[in-house]
Design an enzyme around this catalytic site. Structure first.
Site, short mmCIF file in Angstrom:
data_model
loop_
_atom_site.label_atom_id
_atom_site.label_comp_id
_atom_site.label_asym_id
_atom_site.label_seq_id
_atom_site.Cartn_x
_atom_site.Cartn_y
_atom_site.Cartn_z
N ASN A 1 1.07 -1.36 -0.22
CA ASN A 1 0.24 0.13 0.49
C ASN A 1 1.00 1.36 -0.07
OD1 ASN A 1 -2.13 -0.93 0.17
ND2 ASN A 1 -2.51 -1.39 2.54
N LYS B 1 13.15 -9.17 -33.58
CA LYS B 1 11.85 -10.11 -32.24
C LYS B 1 10.89 -10.54 -32.86
CE LYS B 1 11.91 -6.60 -29.30
NZ LYS B 1 12.00 -6.61 -28.06
N THR C 1 20.47 -12.57 -29.05
CA THR C 1 19.08 -12.89 -28.94
C THR C 1 18.70 -13.03 -30.84
OG1 THR C 1 18.86 -11.28 -26.77
CG2 THR C 1 16.64 -11.95 -28.15
N LYS D 1 23.02 -0.14 -24.86
CA LYS D 1 21.87 0.73 -24.96
C LYS D 1 21.12 1.04 -23.70
CE LYS D 1 18.72 -2.74 -26.66
NZ LYS D 1 17.86 -3.18 -28.38
N HIS E 1 14.43 -13.18 -18.31
CA HIS E 1 14.55 -11.35 -18.65
C HIS E 1 13.31 -11.13 -18.02
CE1 HIS E 1 13.10 -8.82 -21.56
NE2 HIS E 1 14.45 -9.33 -22.37
N ARG E 2 14.01 -9.54 -17.31
CA ARG E 2 13.38 -8.48 -16.27
C ARG E 2 12.41 -7.88 -17.15
NH1 ARG E 2 18.34 -4.60 -15.04
NH2 ARG E 2 19.01 -4.24 -16.82
N GLU F 1 11.40 -11.55 -25.10
CA GLU F 1 10.96 -11.05 -24.14
C GLU F 1 9.52 -11.70 -24.72
OE1 GLU F 1 12.22 -9.09 -24.79
OE2 GLU F 1 11.31 -7.37 -24.92
#
Lengths: 488, 130, 307
Positions: A128, A182, A178, A338, A298-299, A209
């Site tokens: 909260n 994508k 990667t 980047k 993967h964040r 992702e």
């Protein structure tokens, strides 16, 4: 709520529990003399109180709202040993060079938390309090977990040591990429990129992702073609290879189905996105532990709450929660690529992932000493806008235990994907060799790379193409502490 | 095919001077160095044959180089790798491994497939006879 | 065996051009062996012939280094040594200093000393000796291997003695890896002579012999003072006179071991002093606690009549 008056000391019980609205500090959420117990959890918040709100009262409010408090007095508190359930703000300090911001330290009794549940922990600590009106902004900067709490978690299912033993790769960073673009490739075309990258010399390739099961490529098709690429590359090199198969899906049932299929196909690793949520992450960690799988995290999405320095949750806290929850790989930034990240702050995340014990290190944003109680180490992943020409910087900043992911830097190579992989692998191995020989790679790095480029055409092409690319923007999330110069 | 296991397989074969420097690095970290050999470098062949025990308490790379030379002379047809073990709590594993000798003809692998249901392939890596 | 690989381009450093002349004094200073030699002079009592030999060897090593730098010599000189003398004459101590000198002059890379005896080198059963000897050699590489009572390696009375295997490996490494380690063989002079006669391979590989004479009485007394001083004790006048008698008597007993016998005598005297103070009880001052008296020496079995 009205503007707060100066908080006063705690009151006697009769006054304390008479109906009405009290200051949080008076309710027992501030205790400047409190010494945290060995079993207490601790949190460090950066708070920006509204104009006129006393920082101590604001800190007490944070403690209250992240533990038992409600906005008014409740007599039912008196049916419990309520003082032990109250979090205690015990220290408030102005943030150096940030007028209006304060660091406040809050201690929580172990009883407040269910064992082995990040969902329960986060429901308390960030449940909260971040919407609380008397605060303009709040950020959870760091947390401390006592061994009694750490030991309720199983941690990474595989960890750095066992991952390396399983892959039989020691003494150098791992190399990944990667798959690009994508979105849009068919399964067959996608698998081609996997094969080329791995046969060229990468250890891993990776789904992005948002590669899940879209119309252009259904998941099962992707898994079949990717594993074909992985196994072909393994046969061509005699070296264990992998592709992070992203099993992120709409339901747990579907994620388990995809994970199971990845296992049947002989994959060593599966991948999920941070956005699946804490409980789903812990469930996948359980599954990976039961199935000898590496879990790649993967964040995705973290930037929405980690990037702004005055509000949200620091990524170092996310990294700590993920080490407890149990992931094996975690994207932790590149510092030179980047994506957002000041080098010292990023090193702090790496230390959270990899050290057996963290020491207090204010310049790297680590406010607490943290013993990880032998929980396995998380392999950090450096990904996003990095290329072979930065190899000396990457190796210097992050050492050997990291996956370096050069997506564009592999697939965009002018001589092809295999050449891109070779360039990166040669750059990495030549830099590790030189560092081990005692050379100063930060000073001699570019020369070391140029020397290797003399016999390695793909590296020469990579350096020519990207040698001058840098992403030199000021970071938003930097340390508040700078080293004090001392007279020498 | 060039077998790309080990830390430095993408570089030209290391000279003895370069190998020695890597061993010095490992010893400086307090790691114990060992030598292993095999004629079957299948990626799942974890246990290569030990050329003696890990060498503990060495101060200088010369001791390892002496054993490496002896191993090369005795087993020129095999792969020989150098491992460095770290006994620090929380590691307790190999921290550096690299190939220090290759046979004149390198190993090759073929991929065997068995069709299973729903387009699934069961893969097995097989050593191709030289 | 052939070299397996091409060197990595760009990493080979070209040999520096040969110089025309050198300054020996500068080399001496830069090597920092001066302080080591001074320390040796200061810390070791007596041993004049030994100190002289070490100075000669140090000079020879320095000049050889200069000759190599001017290109007059290219091969690694043989540096293995034999230290002969009775027990307790400072062989191990000097070996340690020698390792330091060799290191500072660049003849060994690390300068550590690994001290062993036959039991560390020779195994108990077939196939045990070679790995044992090699393990010791590998640990010593980069430094000095000191083999005390080296003649025990050779037991002609036993045809199947595994010592011979250790000797062969040692000889091979002493010949082929002169860059990697220096071996010092030590022991009684007469037994070393016999050992060398039976093993000419060793004799030919030993470049420097140093003979360690016994200490004379006066030197042993100074050693006693030094030992006591290091431990924070002193001998009173009576004790010193008793010590002179002790040294003269001790020398004629069969197990006399020079400085080591004095060290042992001091340790026993210290125990006797403690029991004397303990039994007397009462107050003691710092002086009483650190003084050893004649009684502590005279009660030695060496001086007692039933001896």
């Amino acid at each position: 709520m009205t503007v707060m008056e100066k908080p006063t000391a705690k009151m006697d019980a009769k006054k304390r529990y008479s109906a009405g609205v009290l200051k949080y500090a008076q309710m027992g959420y501030w205790d400047g003399d409190y010494v945290p117990k060995a079993t207490d959890l601790q949190a460090l918040f950066r708070i920006t109180p509204q104009e006129g709100v006393d920082p101590i009262e604001a800190a007490a409010a944070v403690a209250g709202e992240s533990s038992t408090a409600t906005w008014t007095v409740v007599w039912t508190d008196r049916l419990t040993a309520c003082d032990s359930y109250r979090a205690k703000a015990f220290k408030v300090e102005p943030v150096p060079n940030q007028p209006g911001q304060y660091f406040c330290w809050v201690a929580y009794d172990l009883v407040l938390f269910e064992e082995g549940s990040i969902a329960n922990l986060t429901a308390s600590i960030i449940g909260n309090v971040f919407s609380f009106k008397p605060l303009k902004a709040a950020r959870l900067e760091d947390m401390y977990f006592p061994p009694a709490y750490v030991k309720t978690f199983k941690g990474p299912p595989t960890g750095i040591v066992v991952e390396r033993e399983r892959l039989d790769k020691f003494g150098r960073p791992l190399l990944g990429a990667t798959i690009k673009p994508k979105l849009g490739l068919s399964g067959k075309n996608y698998g081609r990129v996997v094969y080329e990258g791995l046969a060229g010399g990468l250890d891993f390739t990776k789904d992005d992702e948002n590669i899940n099961s879209q119309q252009f490529m259904h998941w099962r098709d992707r898994f079949l073609y990717c594993m074909e690429g992985v196994m072909r590359a393994t046969a061509a090199t005699g070296e264990t290879k992998g592709h992070y198969l992203n099993i992120t899906a709409g339901t747990m049932e579907e994620m388990y189905r995809r994970a199971q299929f990845a296992r049947e196909m002989g994959s060593v690793i599966v991948m999920v996105d941070l956005v699946i949520g804490w409980t789903a992450i812990q469930s996948m960690a359980e599954w990976c532990r039961a199935n000898d799988m590496i879990l790649h995290m993967h964040r995705a999405g973290h930037g929405t709450y980690t990037r702004q320095k005055n509000h949200g949750v620091s990524f170092r806290v996310i990294a700590k929660w993920l080490r407890l929850a149990g992931v094996d790989h975690l994207h932790t930034g590149t510092a030179v690529g980047k994506l957002e990240g000041d080098p010292m702050t990023v090193q702090g995340y790496y230390n959270v992932c990899r050290e057996t014990k963290n020491a207090v290190d204010l310049q790297r944003g680590l406010f607490f000493e943290q013993d990880w109680c032998d929980l396995r180490k998380v392999m950090p992943v450096a990904s996003g806008g990095i290329h072979a020409g930065q190899m000396h910087q990457l190796l210097h900043l992050f050492g050997d235990d990291v996956v370096m992911q050069f997506g564009g830097g592999t697939i965009g190579h002018p001589m092809g994907i295999q050449a891109g992989a070779i360039a990166n692998r040669v750059a990495m191995e030549t830099m590790v060799l030189a560092r081990n020989e005692g050379r100063d790679i930060m000073a001699e790095g570019p020369e070391i790379l140029r020397d290797a480029a003399k016999w390695c055409k793909p590296l020469e092409a990579a350096l020519t193409t990207w040698g001058n690319v840098t992403f030199d923007y000021a970071s938003t999330d930097t340390s508040d502490y700078v080293p004090t110069p001392v007279a020498s | 095919m060039r077998l790309t296991q080990g830390a430095f397989s993408f570089l030209p074969d290391l000279t003895d001077t370069q190998i020695s420097a890597q061993i010095e690095f490992a010893l400086a970290q307090g790691w114990a160095v060992s030598i292993e050999t095999t004629d079957d470098p299948h990626p799942r062949n974890t246990y290569w044959d030990m050329w003696g025990m890990p060498m503990f308490d060495l101060k200088d790379a010369a001791g390892v180089m002496m054993e490496l030379k002896a191993a090369r002379t005795a087993l020129p047809e095999r792969y020989i790798r150098i491992n460095a073990f770290d006994s620090t709590r929380g590691w307790e594993t190999v921290r550096l491994a690299f190939i220090a000798h290759r046979p004149p003809v390198e190993a090759r692998f073929a991929l065997d497939r068995v069709e299973a249901e729903g387009r699934v392939q069961r893969y097995a890596l097989r050593r191709v006879p030289a | 065996m052939t070299m397996l690989a091409d060197p990595m381009p760009g990493t080979e450093t070209p040999a520096p051009p040969l110089r025309q002349a050198l300054n020996l004094a500068d080399m001496y200073r830069d090597s920092e062996i001066g302080p080591l030699l001074a320390e040796l002079d200061r810390d070791l009592i007596g041993l004049q012939p030994v100190k002289q030999r070490i100075r000669e060897i140090a000079a020879y090593l320095l000049v050889t280094k200069a000759r190599r730098e001017l290109g007059l010599e290219t091969s690694t000189p043989t540096l293995h040594m034999a230290f002969t003398g009775n027990p307790g004459t400072g062989k191990t101590t000097v070996a340690l200093r020698m390792a330091g000198i060799l290191h500072r002059l660049g003849y060994v890379r690390r300068g550590h000393l690994v001290s062993v005896t036959r039991d560390d080198l020779v195994g108990q059963y077939i196939g045990h000796t070679a790995p044992k000897t090699k393990e010791v050699l590998k640990r010593a590489m980069g430094g000095v291997l000191f083999i005390d009572e080296a003649y025990y390696l050779y037991r002609p009375e036993n045809e199947k003695d595994y010592g011979q295997e250790a000797i062969e490996i040692l000889l091979q490494v002493m010949e082929n890896q002169r860059d990697d380690l220096v071996v010092i063989l030590a022991g009684y002079a007469d037994r070393m002579q016999t050992f060398f006669s039976a093993n000419p391979g060793f004799r030919s590989r030993i470049a420097h012999h140093i003979d360690f004479p016994d200490y004379d009485d006066e030197e042993l007394l100074r050693i006693a003072d030094l030992i006591a001083e290091k431990e924070g004790y002193r001998f009173d006048e009576g004790a010193r006179a008793a010590l002179a008698d002790y040294v003269a008597a001790r020398r004629n007993r069969p197990d006399f071991a020079n400085a080591r016998s004095i060290r042992n005598a001091f340790d026993r005297a210290r125990l006797r002093q403690a029991i004397r103070l303990f039994e007397a009880g009462g107050e003691v001052d710092a002086d009483a606690l650190s003084t050893i008296t004649a009684a502590e020496i005279r009660s030695s079995r060496v001086l007692s009549r039933d001896g």
